[in-house]
Design a protein around this motif. Structure first.
Motif, PDB file in Angstrom:
ATOM      1  N   HIS A  89       0.825  -1.208   0.000  1.00 26.15           N
ATOM      2  CA  HIS A  89       0.000   0.000   0.000  1.00 26.15           C
ATOM      3  C   HIS A  89       0.864   1.265   0.000  1.00 26.15           C
ATOM      4  O   HIS A  89       0.459   2.296  -0.541  1.00 26.15           O
ATOM      5  CB  HIS A  89      -0.954  -0.003   1.195  1.00 26.15           C
ATOM      6  N   HIS A  92       1.638   1.605  -3.505  1.00 24.89           N
ATOM      7  CA  HIS A  92       0.421   1.997  -4.224  1.00 24.89           C
ATOM      8  C   HIS A  92       0.139   3.490  -4.096  1.00 24.89           C
ATOM      9  O   HIS A  92      -0.015   4.200  -5.097  1.00 24.89           O
ATOM     10  CB  HIS A  92      -0.770   1.194  -3.693  1.00 24.89           C
ATOM     11  N   THR A 123      -1.486   0.417  -9.264  1.00 23.43           N
ATOM     12  CA  THR A 123      -1.824  -0.991  -9.150  1.00 23.43           C
ATOM     13  C   THR A 123      -0.735  -1.892  -9.717  1.00 23.43           C
ATOM     14  O   THR A 123      -0.392  -2.920  -9.131  1.00 23.43           O
ATOM     15  CB  THR A 123      -3.145  -1.260  -9.883  1.00 23.43           C
ATOM     16  N   ASP A 127       0.868  -4.477  -7.055  1.00 21.30           N
ATOM     17  CA  ASP A 127       0.534  -5.896  -7.227  1.00 21.30           C
ATOM     18  C   ASP A 127       1.760  -6.747  -7.534  1.00 21.30           C
ATOM     19  O   ASP A 127       1.796  -7.933  -7.201  1.00 21.30           O
ATOM     20  CB  ASP A 127      -0.507  -6.070  -8.330  1.00 21.30           C
ATOM     21  N   THR A 173      -4.409 -10.920 -11.766  1.00 25.27           N
ATOM     22  CA  THR A 173      -4.478  -9.900 -10.718  1.00 25.27           C
ATOM     23  C   THR A 173      -4.518  -8.507 -11.337  1.00 25.27           C
ATOM     24  O   THR A 173      -5.310  -7.651 -10.920  1.00 25.27           O
ATOM     25  CB  THR A 173      -3.266 -10.011  -9.778  1.00 25.27           C
ATOM     26  N   SER A 177      -7.176  -5.786 -10.964  1.00 24.19           N
ATOM     27  CA  SER A 177      -6.798  -4.614 -10.181  1.00 24.19           C
ATOM     28  C   SER A 177      -6.752  -3.316 -10.967  1.00 24.19           C
ATOM     29  O   SER A 177      -7.092  -2.255 -10.431  1.00 24.19           O
ATOM     30  CB  SER A 177      -5.437  -4.844  -9.511  1.00 24.19           C
ATOM     31  N   ILE A 178      -6.319  -3.382 -12.225  1.00 23.17           N
ATOM     32  CA  ILE A 178      -6.254  -2.137 -12.995  1.00 23.17           C
ATOM     33  C   ILE A 178      -7.636  -1.524 -13.171  1.00 23.17           C
ATOM     34  O   ILE A 178      -7.852  -0.364 -12.819  1.00 23.17           O
ATOM     35  CB  ILE A 178      -5.540  -2.357 -14.346  1.00 23.17           C
ATOM     36  N   ASN A 181      -9.032  -0.527  -9.510  1.00 26.73           N
ATOM     37  CA  ASN A 181      -8.501   0.692  -8.909  1.00 26.73           C
ATOM     38  C   ASN A 181      -8.786   1.933  -9.740  1.00 26.73           C
ATOM     39  O   ASN A 181      -8.981   3.021  -9.183  1.00 26.73           O
ATOM     40  CB  ASN A 181      -6.996   0.539  -8.656  1.00 26.73           C
TER      41      ASN A 181
END
Length: 296
Positions: A89, A92, A123, A127, A173, A177-178, A181
């Motif tokens: 995070h 991130h 992301t 990731d 993932t 995730s893309i 987020n």
């Protein structure tokens, strides 16, 4: 008494180190609170031939797991999250703010492209770091998991399946995730501005905007999350077809063949229930820590 800082008037470009530290603290807070529900989500998404490992809903799963394995079973693997979530995070949010600033996302008006680009870039970086920790976490969350510690799990996965096992789900993932987020960050920014157009300090705004943004993003990406769970837990499967699944298209083919559209909704409710408070807490914590660190 010193005057309190004008929270929303703080320079949004707080600095890379501040953003990373705020993100790390927010990430640990987010994952720790909702971990048991995440464990239930993982179990509901796993395709198993064992009747004892098939759950019909959150209540059913919680009751059966607590009765047969004890409440501690719902926390197995949390150490992997504790080790990975903070740094992930931090990466991130540090990347998020840096890219948003470079792309002009801090300028006046709704900067849709800049905020989406910032979310996607953050992301990819986070990731890449977090994926192995997520694989370990899900292996430990499984019904009758033989792993007793994060490091034992990591060693056995590496010994039996090789380093690639930690990243076989990385493309999936990112496929989750893309868009997750990008949607989450954009929805959050726009709802925050809508609910709080004056820009005054309003923790309730961060909670509401974060929860709504997380719910929307989580629901949309659940089908891909089911495929990701299959990839990340394949090494513990007894079903030969699942054990040999090679990628996202392979996983989605198996899901469609076995359950059709219904299969892609596995774990939808616990996923949304996990994400809503998690993203609300994450954004609230992030905004709070960001302000607190800068006011010291």
């Amino acid at each position: 008494m010193a005057e309190e800082p004008d929270y929303e008037a703080l320079d949004p470009n707080a600095g890379f180190a501040v953003n990373m530290l705020a993100g790390a603290l927010a990430g640990i807070s987010e994952h720790a609170v909702m971990y048991p529900v995440d464990s239930i989500k993982t179990r509901m998404q796993v395709f198993s031939s064992s009747p004892s490992a098939v759950y019909s809903g959150i209540g059913n799963a919680f009751k059966r797991i607590s009765a047969t394995e004890g409440m501690r079973a719902l926390w197995k693997g949390v150490g992997s999250v504790a080790l990975g979530a903070g740094p992930a995070h931090a990466i991130h949010f540090g990347t998020l703010e840096a890219v948003k600033d470079l792309a002009g996302g801090n300028e006046a008006g709704n900067q849709y492209l800049a905020t989406s680009l910032a979310g996607a870039s953050a992301t990819i970086a986070a990731d890449a770091f977090m994926n192995p920790f997520d694989v370990i976490k899900q292996r430990m969350q499984l019904h009758k998991s033989e792993f007793r510690s994060v490091f034992q799990c990591a060693r056995m996965i590496y010994r039996n399946e090789g380093f690639s096992a930690f990243y076989i789900s990385y493309p999936t993932t990112l496929a989750i995730s893309i868009p997750f987020n990008a949607v989450q960050f954009s929805v959050y920014e726009h709802i925050k501005r809508f609910l709080n157009p004056t820009g005054e300090y309003s923790p309730g705004t961060h909670i509401a905007a974060g929860a709504i943004a997380g719910a929307v993003a989580g629901a949309v990406t659940t089908p891909l999350d089911v495929a990701k769970t299959m990839l990340q837990t394949r090494g513990s499967a007894t079903d030969p077809e699942i054990r040999n699944v090679r990628g996202i298209s392979d996983a989605m083919r198996i899901i469609w063949k076995r359950e059709g559209l219904k299969g892609f909704g596995r774990g939808l409710t616990p996923r949304v229930l996990t994400i809503m408070p998690s993203t609300a807490l994450c954004w609230l914590s992030y905004e709070f820590f960001k302000a607190a660190i800068r006011s010291d």
